[in-house]
Design an enzyme around this catalytic site. Structure first.
Site, PDB file in Angstrom:
ATOM      1  N   CYS A   1      60.413  24.563  46.196  1.00 21.54           N
ATOM      2  CA  CYS A   1      61.440  23.903  45.384  1.00 21.54           C
ATOM      3  C   CYS A   1      62.599  24.838  45.056  1.00 21.54           C
ATOM      4  CB  CYS A   1      60.825  23.358  44.102  1.00 21.54           C
ATOM      5  SG  CYS A   1      60.012  24.614  43.085  1.00 21.54           S
TER       6      CYS A   1
ATOM      7  N   HIS B   1      58.626  24.457  38.498  1.00 20.61           N
ATOM      8  CA  HIS B   1      59.426  23.710  39.456  1.00 20.61           C
ATOM      9  C   HIS B   1      60.905  24.055  39.270  1.00 20.61           C
ATOM     10  CE1 HIS B   1      59.982  20.592  42.393  1.00 20.61           C
ATOM     11  NE2 HIS B   1      60.574  19.726  41.580  1.00 20.61           N
TER      12      HIS B   1
ATOM     13  N   ASN C   1      65.902  15.777  42.622  1.00 26.78           N
ATOM     14  CA  ASN C   1      64.624  16.408  42.915  1.00 26.78           C
ATOM     15  C   ASN C   1      64.529  16.667  44.419  1.00 26.78           C
ATOM     16  OD1 ASN C   1      62.078  17.473  42.505  1.00 26.78           O
ATOM     17  ND2 ASN C   1      61.303  15.716  41.395  1.00 26.78           N
TER      18      ASN C   1
END
Length: 440
Positions: free
Chosen positions: A72, A364, A385
Site C-alpha cells: 500500500c 495501511h 484506496n
C-alpha cells in the site's frame, strides 16, 4: 499478594451468574450469533451522514489494486505522483509500475538487512534489536520515505513497461522464501564476524548473498528495464511516443517532483509535539531518504492536508485501516460500530494510550483526494484506496473527520504548507525511535 492464581470454580460461577443477570444477554447473544459483532453493532445514523459530496476535490481516475500484497505504501505514493502527471499530460487513468519499485525494494532491503546483521553480530540472537530484524526481513510493508528513497535512486516506469504478475499480486510465497533466505544468510554473516573473518571475506560473502536474492527476485518478478519507450494516447486521443527513456529520465521529465521537499507530519500524542523523530531501523536504502517525522497536533496535519488538496495535489497518509471501517461500503467513522454499547462495556482508550499499548498501529497507507468543509471546518474526507474498484464506491472511501482524529497517524505534505513554527521545528535534532516504536 500473589495475583497469578488459577481460576476457581466459584469465580467461574460468579461470572456466569453476572452474565445471566444482565437483562440484554439473551437478545445480544442471539443477534451476535446470527449476524456477527459488527453487523449487530452497526450505527445506521453514521451511514446516512457519510454522503459522497465534497467541497474541495482533486480530479482523479480509476483506482489501483494491490491485491494480496502489503504494498500500500508504494501504491499510495505512486497514486500521488500519477495524479500530477495525469493532470499535466491528460492521461487520467495512467498507472505507474508498483512492481518496479517492489523489485528494487527487495534488493535494497536485503542489503540493509545484511548490514544490520554484520553490525550487530556481537549481540546475541535474543537481543531485542537483533530479534526485530530477524522477525521480518523479507516483508512487504513500508513507509513513505522508503518509497521516496527508491524513487530518488531508481526513478519510475509506467505500469505497462513493467506490469504486475502472479507473484507481485500475491506476495506471500516470495516473502516466505526471502525470509528464510535472509535469516540463513544473517546467521552466516554473523558467524563470520564472530569467528574473526577479515573484511574482504565478509564483503564477498555478503555479495554472494545479495546475488542470490537478486536471482530469486528477478526470476519471480522479472528484470526491470534499463531503457523503454513511453507510448500513450491522451484524453483527446492524440498519440505520443517518447523513445529510449531511462526510469530516472522518465521521472525527471514527466513528474519532476523533488521528494526531499516533502515532510511526514505525524500525530502521535504519546510523544512530544513540535519535535522531530527518526526511525532508522526501517530505512531500506543505505544513504537514501531517511524515515523521519515531525510530530504535531492533529489540527496541524489537517490544515496542511487541506491546503495541499486546495492546490490540487493529493496527500499520502498512514492510518489504521482495520478500525471502524465498512470495507465493502467504503465507510470510515469512529462511531460506525457501537461495540461497547452492544456488550455493555467500556474499552475506550485515548489515542496516546492506544499507541503506548500497541492497540494502535500504522497498518495501511492511502491517498486523500478531497475534503468537505463547512465554514472552514472539515466534516469528511474523500480517500483513494488501493483495493480495487469492487470495494467502496468504485474503490474510493468516505472518511469521517472523527476517524481522522482517531486513526490517522501520518500525512505527507510539501514543506511550503508548514507554518513558521513548524518550519523551525524541522531544524531541531531528531530523536531516534527504537525499532519497536508504535510508529513502525
Amino acid at each position: 499478594m500473589d495475583f497469578a492464581k488459577p481460576l476457581s470454580v466459584d469465580q467461574i460461577k460468579a461470572m456466569q451468574a453476572h452474565y445471566e443477570a444482565w437483562p440484554a444477554h439473551q437478545i445480544v447473544t442471539n443477534a451476535v450469533n446470527s449476524n456477527g459483532i459488527n453487523q449487530t453493532a452497526k450505527n445506521d445514523q453514521v451511514v446516512q451522514k457519510l454522503t459522497n459530496v465534497f467541497s474541495d476535490e482533486v480530479k482523479t481516475g480509476k483506482v489501483a489494486n494491490q491485491k494480496q500484497s502489503g504494498r500500500c505504501w508504494l501504491f499510495s505514493i505512486l497514486n500521488t505522483l500519477r495524479h500530477r502527471m495525469a493532470a499535466q499530460y491528460h492521461v487520467p487513468d495512467l498507472e505507474l509500475s508498483q512492481s518496479y519499485l517492489f523489485f528494487w525494494d527487495k534488493i535494497e532491503r536485503a542489503n540493509m538487512f545484511y548490514a544490520h546483521m554484520i553490525a550487530l553480530a556481537d549481540r546475541p540472537l535474543s537481543d531485542r534489536e537483533v530479534a526485530f530484524y530477524l522477525s521480518r526481513p523479507g516483508d512487504d510493508g513500508g513507509q513513505w520515505a522508503m518509497a521516496a528513497a527508491l524513487i530518488a535512486k531508481y526513478g519510475v516506469v509506467p505500469r505497462e513497461t513493467f506490469p504486475e504478475n502472479a507473484v507481485t499480486t500475491k506476495t506471500s510465497e516470495l516473502a516466505g522464501l526471502l525470509n528464510r533466505k535472509l535469516r540463513k544468510d544473517g546467521l552466516t554473516l554473523r558467524n563470520l564476524v564472530r569467528q574473526g573473518a577479515d573484511d574482504a571475506t565478509i564483503e564477498a560473502t555478503k555479495q554472494e548473498c545479495l546475488t542470490a536474492v537478486y536471482q530469486i527476485t528477478a526470476s519471480a518478478i522479472g528484470v526491470p528495464p534499463a531503457h523503454f519507450d513511453f507510448e500513450y494516447r491522451d484524453d483527446q486521443h492524440q498519440y505520443h511516443c517518447d523513445e529510449n527513456l531511462t526510469p530516472r529520465t522518465f521521472y525527471q521529465k514527466y513528474i519532476g517532483v523533488d521528494l526531499h521537499d516533502y515532510v511526514v507530519l505525524s500525530n502521535a500524542p504519546d510523544k512530544d509535539y513540535y519535535q522531530r523523530y527518526s526511525l532508522p531501523s526501517q530505512d531500506n536504502v543505505i544513504a537514501g531518504v531517511p524515515i523521519e517525522f515531525l510530530n504535531l497536533p492533529m489540527q496541524a496535519l489537517k490544515q496542511a492536508a487541506i491546503a495541499q488538496l486546495q492546490d490540487q495535489e493529493t496527500v499520502w497518509f498512514g492510518n489504521d485501516v482495520l478500525k471502524q471501517v465498512d470495507r465493502q461500503a467504503g465507510l470510515m467513522d469512529s462511531e460506525l460500530y457501537c461495540q461497547d454499547e452492544l456488550f455493555g462495556v467500556d474499552t475506550t482508550l485515548s489515542k496516546a494510550d492506544r499507541l503506548r499499548t500497541h492497540e494502535a498501529e500504522v497498518t495501511h497507507a492511502m491517498t486523500l483526494t478531497g475534503v468537505d468543509l463547512r465554514a472552514g471546518v472539515p466534516q469528511k474526507w474523500k480517500v483513494e484506496n488501493s483495493w480495487g474498484a469492487k470495494v467502496g464506491q468504485a474503490g474510493y472511501f468516505i472518511m469521517a473527520d472523527n476517524w481522522m482524529d482517531d486513526y490517522v497517524y501520518e500525512v505527507v505534505v510539501h514543506r511550503q504548507y508548514l507554518t513558521a513554527d513548524q518550519q523551525a521545528a524541522l531544524q531541531t535534532p531528531a530523536i531516534v525511535l527504537p525499532p519497536w516504536d508504535s510508529l513502525q
